[in-house]
Write a protein that holds these residues in place. Structure first.
Motif, PDB file in Angstrom:
ATOM      1  N   ALA A  16       0.887  63.619  10.771  1.00 15.12           N
ATOM      2  CA  ALA A  16       1.400  63.248  12.098  1.00 15.12           C
ATOM      3  C   ALA A  16       1.253  61.744  12.320  1.00 15.12           C
ATOM      4  O   ALA A  16       2.172  61.084  12.821  1.00 15.12           O
ATOM      5  CB  ALA A  16       0.671  64.029  13.184  1.00 15.12           C
ATOM      6  N   SER A  17       0.113  61.202  11.934  1.00 11.17           N
ATOM      7  CA  SER A  17      -0.114  59.775  12.082  1.00 11.17           C
ATOM      8  C   SER A  17       0.833  58.979  11.187  1.00 11.17           C
ATOM      9  O   SER A  17       1.429  57.981  11.610  1.00 11.17           O
ATOM     10  CB  SER A  17      -1.573  59.466  11.735  1.00 11.17           C
ATOM     11  N   TYR A  18       1.002  59.435   9.949  1.00 13.76           N
ATOM     12  CA  TYR A  18       1.946  58.804   9.020  1.00 13.76           C
ATOM     13  C   TYR A  18       3.365  58.847   9.592  1.00 13.76           C
ATOM     14  O   TYR A  18       4.110  57.863   9.502  1.00 13.76           O
ATOM     15  CB  TYR A  18       1.892  59.522   7.673  1.00 13.76           C
ATOM     16  N   SER A  19       3.723  59.975  10.188  1.00 13.62           N
ATOM     17  CA  SER A  19       5.064  60.133  10.764  1.00 13.62           C
ATOM     18  C   SER A  19       5.306  59.135  11.891  1.00 13.62           C
ATOM     19  O   SER A  19       6.416  58.605  12.027  1.00 13.62           O
ATOM     20  CB  SER A  19       5.260  61.557  11.283  1.00 13.62           C
ATOM     21  N   TYR A  23       8.320  56.528  11.937  1.00 12.92           N
ATOM     22  CA  TYR A  23       9.240  56.473  13.066  1.00 12.92           C
ATOM     23  C   TYR A  23       9.369  55.040  13.578  1.00 12.92           C
ATOM     24  O   TYR A  23      10.474  54.521  13.776  1.00 12.92           O
ATOM     25  CB  TYR A  23       8.770  57.405  14.183  1.00 12.92           C
ATOM     26  N   TYR A  24       8.234  54.393  13.778  1.00 11.73           N
ATOM     27  CA  TYR A  24       8.282  53.031  14.299  1.00 11.73           C
ATOM     28  C   TYR A  24       8.751  52.021  13.254  1.00 11.73           C
ATOM     29  O   TYR A  24       9.274  50.968  13.612  1.00 11.73           O
ATOM     30  CB  TYR A  24       6.936  52.636  14.915  1.00 11.73           C
ATOM     31  N   SER A  25       8.630  52.350  11.972  1.00 17.52           N
ATOM     32  CA  SER A  25       9.226  51.509  10.933  1.00 17.52           C
ATOM     33  C   SER A  25      10.740  51.479  11.087  1.00 17.52           C
ATOM     34  O   SER A  25      11.381  50.434  10.969  1.00 17.52           O
ATOM     35  CB  SER A  25       8.872  52.030   9.539  1.00 17.52           C
ATOM     36  N   SER A  38       2.614  47.113  15.914  1.00 16.99           N
ATOM     37  CA  SER A  38       1.272  47.642  16.209  1.00 16.99           C
ATOM     38  C   SER A  38       1.223  49.156  15.996  1.00 16.99           C
ATOM     39  O   SER A  38       0.243  49.681  15.456  1.00 16.99           O
ATOM     40  CB  SER A  38       0.875  47.324  17.651  1.00 16.99           C
ATOM     41  N   CYS A  39       2.275  49.855  16.412  1.00 16.93           N
ATOM     42  CA  CYS A  39       2.335  51.310  16.220  1.00 16.93           C
ATOM     43  C   CYS A  39       2.416  51.681  14.744  1.00 16.93           C
ATOM     44  O   CYS A  39       1.809  52.672  14.310  1.00 16.93           O
ATOM     45  CB  CYS A  39       3.535  51.890  16.969  1.00 16.93           C
ATOM     46  N   GLY A  43      -0.391  53.847  12.957  1.00 22.33           N
ATOM     47  CA  GLY A  43       0.008  55.095  12.307  1.00 22.33           C
ATOM     48  C   GLY A  43      -0.482  55.181  10.874  1.00 22.33           C
ATOM     49  O   GLY A  43      -1.043  56.196  10.455  1.00 22.33           O
ATOM     50  N   TYR A  44      -0.289  54.113  10.116  1.00 29.21           N
ATOM     51  CA  TYR A  44      -0.701  54.146   8.712  1.00 29.21           C
ATOM     52  C   TYR A  44      -2.225  54.101   8.547  1.00 29.21           C
ATOM     53  O   TYR A  44      -2.769  54.774   7.677  1.00 29.21           O
ATOM     54  CB  TYR A  44      -0.039  53.018   7.928  1.00 29.21           C
ATOM     55  N   VAL A  45      -2.901  53.354   9.401  1.00 32.60           N
ATOM     56  CA  VAL A  45      -4.375  53.330   9.353  1.00 32.60           C
ATOM     57  C   VAL A  45      -4.929  54.703   9.742  1.00 32.60           C
ATOM     58  O   VAL A  45      -5.837  55.233   9.098  1.00 32.60           O
ATOM     59  CB  VAL A  45      -4.949  52.215  10.262  1.00 32.60           C
ATOM     60  N   GLY A  46      -4.349  55.305  10.789  1.00 34.66           N
ATOM     61  CA  GLY A  46      -4.770  56.642  11.198  1.00 34.66           C
ATOM     62  C   GLY A  46      -4.549  57.672  10.110  1.00 34.66           C
ATOM     63  O   GLY A  46      -5.377  58.560   9.895  1.00 34.66           O
ATOM     64  N   SER A  47      -3.449  57.530   9.409  1.00 29.55           N
ATOM     65  CA  SER A  47      -3.157  58.462   8.322  1.00 29.55           C
ATOM     66  C   SER A  47      -4.258  58.438   7.267  1.00 29.55           C
ATOM     67  O   SER A  47      -4.730  59.481   6.818  1.00 29.55           O
ATOM     68  CB  SER A  47      -1.807  58.113   7.691  1.00 29.55           C
TER      69      SER A  47
END
Length: 107
Positions: A16-19, A23-25, A38-39, A43-47
């Motif tokens: 979900a975090s990667y997604s 999405y923001y990419s 920032s998003c 997202g990638y750090v959270g992943s």
């Protein structure tokens, strides 16, 4: 050794975090914004942060890593489709086969 429910939970959080990052990419490619950047980073750090507990629970890089990779690829394809990108028949067959492979690997 089967994958535990807790490990599935952490993997789902990671995907979900990667997604969100994916999405923001796509959004930043359409319209640059520091908020989107920032998003993406979050997202990638959270992943990665959610991946660590999944690995601790399962301790099996090959199966867990392959399932994560297939799930991340599927999420990327779904996000692209949602945002108007088109998949041809061969690409759709590939997605279905990847999902089947992930299910078989998790047994």
């Amino acid at each position: 050794m089967k994958i535990s429910l807790l490990s599935w939970f952490w993997m789902a959080c990671s995907i979900a975090s990667y997604s969100c990052g994916e999405y923001y990419s796509k959004k930043v490619a359409e319209n640059f914004s520091w908020f989107y950047i920032s998003c993406i980073i979050a997202g990638y750090v959270g992943s990665g942060a959610f991946w660590i507990p999944a690995m601790i629970q399962r301790n099996g890089l090959i199966v867990l890593g392959l399932i994560w990779t297939l799930a991340a690829a599927s999420a990327t394809l779904l996000i692209g489709k949602y945002m108007g990108e088109v998949l041809n028949t061969y690409q759709l067959v590939g997605v279905v086969l990847a999902i089947i492979a992930a299910v078989l690997l998790s047994l």
